[in-house]
Design an enzyme around this catalytic site. Structure first.
Site, mmCIF file in Angstrom:
data_model
loop_
_atom_site.group_PDB
_atom_site.id
_atom_site.type_symbol
_atom_site.label_atom_id
_atom_site.label_comp_id
_atom_site.label_asym_id
_atom_site.label_seq_id
_atom_site.Cartn_x
_atom_site.Cartn_y
_atom_site.Cartn_z
ATOM 1 C CG ASP A 12 5.345 0.057 3.750
ATOM 2 O OD1 ASP A 12 4.800 1.032 3.208
ATOM 3 O OD2 ASP A 12 5.999 0.134 4.806
ATOM 4 C CE LYS A 15 -1.491 0.326 1.929
ATOM 5 N NZ LYS A 15 -0.284 -0.245 2.552
ATOM 6 N N GLY A 39 3.122 5.834 2.001
ATOM 7 C CA GLY A 39 4.012 5.986 0.848
ATOM 8 C C GLY A 39 3.680 4.865 -0.107
ATOM 9 C CG HIS A 40 0.310 4.212 -1.237
ATOM 10 N ND1 HIS A 40 -1.004 4.555 -1.180
ATOM 11 C CD2 HIS A 40 0.620 3.751 0.001
ATOM 12 C CE1 HIS A 40 -1.476 4.319 0.030
ATOM 13 N NE2 HIS A 40 -0.503 3.843 0.769
ATOM 14 C CD GLN A 223 -1.482 4.813 7.220
ATOM 15 O OE1 GLN A 223 -2.663 5.069 7.309
ATOM 16 N NE2 GLN A 223 -0.663 5.583 6.538
HETATM 17 P P1 GDP Z 1 2.140 0.304 -0.208
HETATM 18 O O1 GDP Z 1 2.418 1.284 0.878
HETATM 19 O O2 GDP Z 1 1.319 -0.846 0.251
HETATM 20 O O3 GDP Z 1 1.580 0.941 -1.454
HETATM 21 O O4 GDP Z 1 3.553 -0.326 -0.608
HETATM 22 P P2 GDP Z 1 4.905 0.493 -0.884
HETATM 23 O O5 GDP Z 1 4.806 1.073 -2.236
HETATM 24 O O6 GDP Z 1 5.252 1.376 0.247
HETATM 25 O O7 GDP Z 1 5.956 -0.686 -0.831
HETATM 26 C C1 GDP Z 1 5.926 -1.768 -1.703
HETATM 27 C C2 GDP Z 1 7.245 -1.774 -2.485
HETATM 28 O O8 GDP Z 1 7.398 -3.016 -3.143
HETATM 29 C C3 GDP Z 1 7.307 -0.736 -3.593
HETATM 30 O O9 GDP Z 1 8.618 -0.321 -3.754
HETATM 31 C C4 GDP Z 1 6.808 -1.495 -4.815
HETATM 32 O O10 GDP Z 1 7.324 -0.968 -6.028
HETATM 33 C C5 GDP Z 1 7.395 -2.848 -4.554
HETATM 34 N N1 GDP Z 1 6.601 -3.978 -5.057
HETATM 35 C C6 GDP Z 1 5.260 -4.115 -5.141
HETATM 36 N N2 GDP Z 1 4.936 -5.351 -5.559
HETATM 37 C C7 GDP Z 1 6.105 -6.015 -5.734
HETATM 38 C C8 GDP Z 1 6.430 -7.354 -6.116
HETATM 39 O O11 GDP Z 1 5.571 -8.196 -6.374
HETATM 40 N N3 GDP Z 1 7.770 -7.670 -6.168
HETATM 41 C C9 GDP Z 1 8.742 -6.776 -5.864
HETATM 42 N N4 GDP Z 1 9.999 -7.178 -5.942
HETATM 43 N N5 GDP Z 1 8.470 -5.504 -5.512
HETATM 44 C C10 GDP Z 1 7.158 -5.142 -5.428
HETATM 45 P P1 IMO Z 2 1.596 2.718 3.802
HETATM 46 O O1 IMO Z 2 0.283 3.309 3.378
HETATM 47 C C1 IMO Z 2 4.118 1.314 7.088
HETATM 48 C C2 IMO Z 2 3.724 3.379 10.956
HETATM 49 C C3 IMO Z 2 4.898 4.219 11.415
HETATM 50 C C4 IMO Z 2 4.758 4.047 12.914
HETATM 51 C C5 IMO Z 2 3.252 4.037 13.127
HETATM 52 C C6 IMO Z 2 2.669 5.372 13.560
HETATM 53 O O2 IMO Z 2 2.733 3.125 2.966
HETATM 54 O O3 IMO Z 2 1.458 1.236 3.990
HETATM 55 P P2 IMO Z 2 2.215 7.648 12.248
HETATM 56 O O4 IMO Z 2 3.142 8.597 11.563
HETATM 57 O O5 IMO Z 2 1.146 7.086 11.362
HETATM 58 O O6 IMO Z 2 1.647 8.224 13.510
HETATM 59 O O7 IMO Z 2 3.145 6.419 12.726
HETATM 60 O O8 IMO Z 2 2.687 3.654 11.886
HETATM 61 N N1 IMO Z 2 3.212 3.719 9.602
HETATM 62 C C7 IMO Z 2 3.414 2.972 8.511
HETATM 63 N N2 IMO Z 2 4.134 1.842 8.329
HETATM 64 N N3 IMO Z 2 3.437 1.839 6.051
HETATM 65 C C8 IMO Z 2 2.676 2.955 6.212
HETATM 66 O O9 IMO Z 2 1.872 3.420 5.253
HETATM 67 C C9 IMO Z 2 2.676 3.595 7.470
HETATM 68 N N4 IMO Z 2 2.092 4.704 7.966
HETATM 69 C C10 IMO Z 2 2.414 4.759 9.268
HETATM 70 O O10 IMO Z 2 6.115 3.694 10.953
HETATM 71 O O11 IMO Z 2 5.242 2.788 13.321
HETATM 72 MG MG MG Z 3 4.063 2.219 1.753
#
Ligand code: GDP
Ligand code: IMO
Ligand code: MG
Length: 423
Positions: A12, A15, A39-40, A223
């Site tokens: 998170d 990416k 979850g992206h 991840q």
């Molecule tokens: P990922 O799993 O690495 O793709 O990240 P996620 O999408 O799960 O979580 C990142 C969250 O932060 C999302 O809700 C993005 O929209 C948000 N986000 C990304 N970059 C920024 C930033 O620079 N500032 C803020 N406030 N939110 C951001």
């Molecule tokens: P993105 O791509 C954050 C964590 C779960 C748990 C552990 C194992 O959005 O960054 P699993 O279901 O993979 O067997 O769970 O890994 N986890 C993540 N945490 N971002 C993710 O993906 C994750 N995918 C799995 O919360 O601790």
């Molecule tokens: Mg994510």
């Protein structure tokens, strides 16, 4: 050009946002590991896309591929494609490809994940998407592959072969084994197989050919580094290899072809699920970061635990991935916090260590040693270039860059595509 992107912390890091932004310069974007535990989030204008499987480069012109090292739930893929189609974004076979060798997440994998987690006295906090059990089957050579579900006879034969052991496994964990051969579930998968037949491809061949033709390929990690099944904080990890080297092995492309490795790094740290997080903040500052940064899991909706920037863990991420540059995200979230603390080392059993101990249980016992930096009081979300940042924010970025020893290439100050600039 071949670039690999990975998350440098616990996932998170943003990416999805950076991949979307960069995909304008790439002909192919390919997911290489994980499944819909990811979850992206991609935000463009007022539109927000939350995707779990489709590579984050889908909005621009790149071809998007799901590689054979991923574990893929076809129902989730269908749902995402339908959701995008409703918004006028059609992903036909010319745009999206799925490798024939991709492991399929079956309903019994999800069932087993839930049952096993509920029986664990010490939880991992998995996303309950069946990820671990799909990978177990891959390694045990009991997987169902993409090439199986698109062929009715092959699929039914494979399922008949696997069903007895899956029924025993579910029964042993206290579940209802009849779900393995549930007619509705089987019919659903057969329909999905028909739908996805035109999307089958050979990702390794496509990627290598694209590189031979001088095209640009971006490998999108899911991840984060410290969730890596080998190098992460075992047992609190996911079931795939999340580090950059994994992209080569999982896609099927030689390491000699890699040009750059970009690490996505949050300006602080978060973690979803269980496991050690030495700099975790269980106070008002932690709550402020969580609220302002909207730190709730994209996949499970759980609150993300928040903490100060952890340099020892980042140093390890740099070693594990060999980053050539870094994208620093969510800098805006730290506005109005003063001081901003950075963990530079840990105290562990009377010693000071600047690198994480090899054992997870020892990491849990590490007490962070902090350096304090001045905060800033202004909103950063409208900043368009490095020089327009307040001095304290510039100092924070330069401090981190100096300590990490890797150039910061991008800075992100908000969720939208435009809220990013090159440093
Ligand atoms: P990922 O799993 O690495 O793709 O990240 P996620 O999408 O799960 O979580 C990142 C969250 O932060 C999302 O809700 C993005 O929209 C948000 N986000 C990304 N970059 C920024 C930033 O620079 N500032 C803020 N406030 N939110 C951001
Ligand atoms: P993105 O791509 C954050 C964590 C779960 C748990 C552990 C194992 O959005 O960054 P699993 O279901 O993979 O067997 O769970 O890994 N986890 C993540 N945490 N971002 C993710 O993906 C994750 N995918 C799995 O919360 O601790
Ligand atoms: Mg994510």
């Amino acid at each position: 050009m071949f670039t690999i992107i990975t998350g440098a912390q616990f996932g998170d890091e943003g990416k999805g946002k950076i991949v979307d932004l960069m995909s304008g310069e790439y002909d192919v974007v390919v997911r290489f590991q994980g499944g819909d535990n990811a979850g992206h989030t991609v935000k463009v204008g007022e539109d927000v896309y939350k995707l779990h499987l489709i590579p984050s480069g889908f909005l621009l012109d790149s071809r998007v591929l799901i590689g054979p090292g991923t574990v893929m739930n076809p129902e989730v893929l269908a749902r995402e494609m339908d959701m995008l189609a409703e918004g006028g974004i059609e992903l036909g076979p010319g745009k999206l490809g799925v490798d024939a060798k991709t492991s399929i997440i079956m309903p019994y994998h999800i069932e087993l994940d839930g049952l096993r987690e509920s029986l664990r006295t010490e939880k991992i906090g998995t996303t309950k998407r069946g990820i671990g059990f799909a990978y177990i089957d891959k390694v045990a050579r009991d997987e169902v592959r993409m090439s199986d579900i698109v062929d009715r006879d092959k699929f039914l034969q494979r399922l008949a072969e696997l069903a007895p052991q899956k029924e025993v496994a579910i029964k042993e964990l206290g579940g209802d084994p009849s779900m393995v051969m549930d007619k509705n579930l089987i019919d659903k998968y057969l329909k999905l197989g028909e739908r996805f037949a035109p999307y089958i491809t050979d990702v390794s061949y496509e990627v290598n050919k694209a590189l031979d033709e001088g095209k640009n390929v971006l490998a999108e990690g899911a991840q984060g580094t410290h969730l890596d099944v080998i190098h992460g904080t075992q047992k609190f990890v996911t079931s795939s290899s999340t580090v950059a080297g994994s992209a080569c092995a999982n896609i099927g492309v030689g390491p000699t072809r890699v040009d750059s490795v970009l690490g996505i790094v949050k300006a602080y740290i978060t973690r979803v699920g269980e496991g050690p997080l030495p700099t975790e903040l269980i106070d008002e500052v932690g709550q402020q970061i969580q609220q302002v940064g909207r730190e709730f899991g994209t996949t499970t909706g759980r609150s993300r635990r928040c903490g100060w920037f952890d340099l020892p863990l980042l140093k390890k991420a740099i070693y594990l991935n060999g980053y050539t540059s870094i994208a620093l995200t969510k800098l805006d979230v730290l506005s109005d916090i003063d001081p901003i603390r950075v963990c530079v080392s840990y105290e562990l059993g009377g010693r000071t260590v600047a690198y994480p101990p090899e054992d997870t249980s020892e990491l849990a016992g590490c007490k962070p040693v902090y350096e304090d930096l001045a905060g800033w009081q202004s909103d950063l979300t409208g900043v368009k270039e490095f020089n327009d940042l307040p001095q304290a924010a510039k100092d924070y970025v330069l401090y981190l860059e100096n300590k990490m020893g890797v150039p910061i290439e991008y800075i992100s100050v908000g969720p939208a595509r435009e809220q990013t600039f090159k440093k």
